[in-house]
Design a protein around this motif. Structure first.
Motif, PDB file in Angstrom:
ATOM      1  N   VAL A  12       0.837  -1.202   0.000  1.00 19.60           N
ATOM      2  CA  VAL A  12       0.000   0.000   0.000  1.00 19.60           C
ATOM      3  C   VAL A  12       0.871   1.251   0.000  1.00 19.60           C
ATOM      4  N   LEU A  16       0.893   4.114  -2.852  1.00 15.93           N
ATOM      5  CA  LEU A  16       0.692   5.541  -2.579  1.00 15.93           C
ATOM      6  C   LEU A  16       1.833   6.379  -3.148  1.00 15.93           C
ATOM      7  N   SER A  19       1.433   6.751  -6.778  1.00 18.34           N
ATOM      8  CA  SER A  19       0.366   7.699  -7.069  1.00 18.34           C
ATOM      9  C   SER A  19       0.846   9.138  -6.923  1.00 18.34           C
TER      10      SER A  19
END
Length: 58
Positions: A12, A16, A19
């Motif tokens: 995760v 992130l 992103s």
């Protein structure tokens, strides 16, 4: 179970970061990951079923 949670958390975090940096993930498409999940589920289905049968029959 702890290694799986650590792996999920790191995944995760990297997602992130990708992103934020606006980079496309090199991971396989979602459909491939769903197929892999199905394979893992199918692989574990028989041992779980045997365990349940032994529990309720014995």
């Amino acid at each position: 179970m702890k290694p799986y949670l650590i792996s999920l958390a790191v995944g995760v975090a990297v997602g992130l970061l990708y992103s934020v940096v606006n980079v496309k993930s090199p991971a396989p498409p979602t459909i491939a990951l769903v197929g892999l999940l199905g394979m893992l589920g199918g692989e574990n289905l028989i041992p779980v079923a045997r365990s349940l049968i032994a529990h309720f029959a014995g």
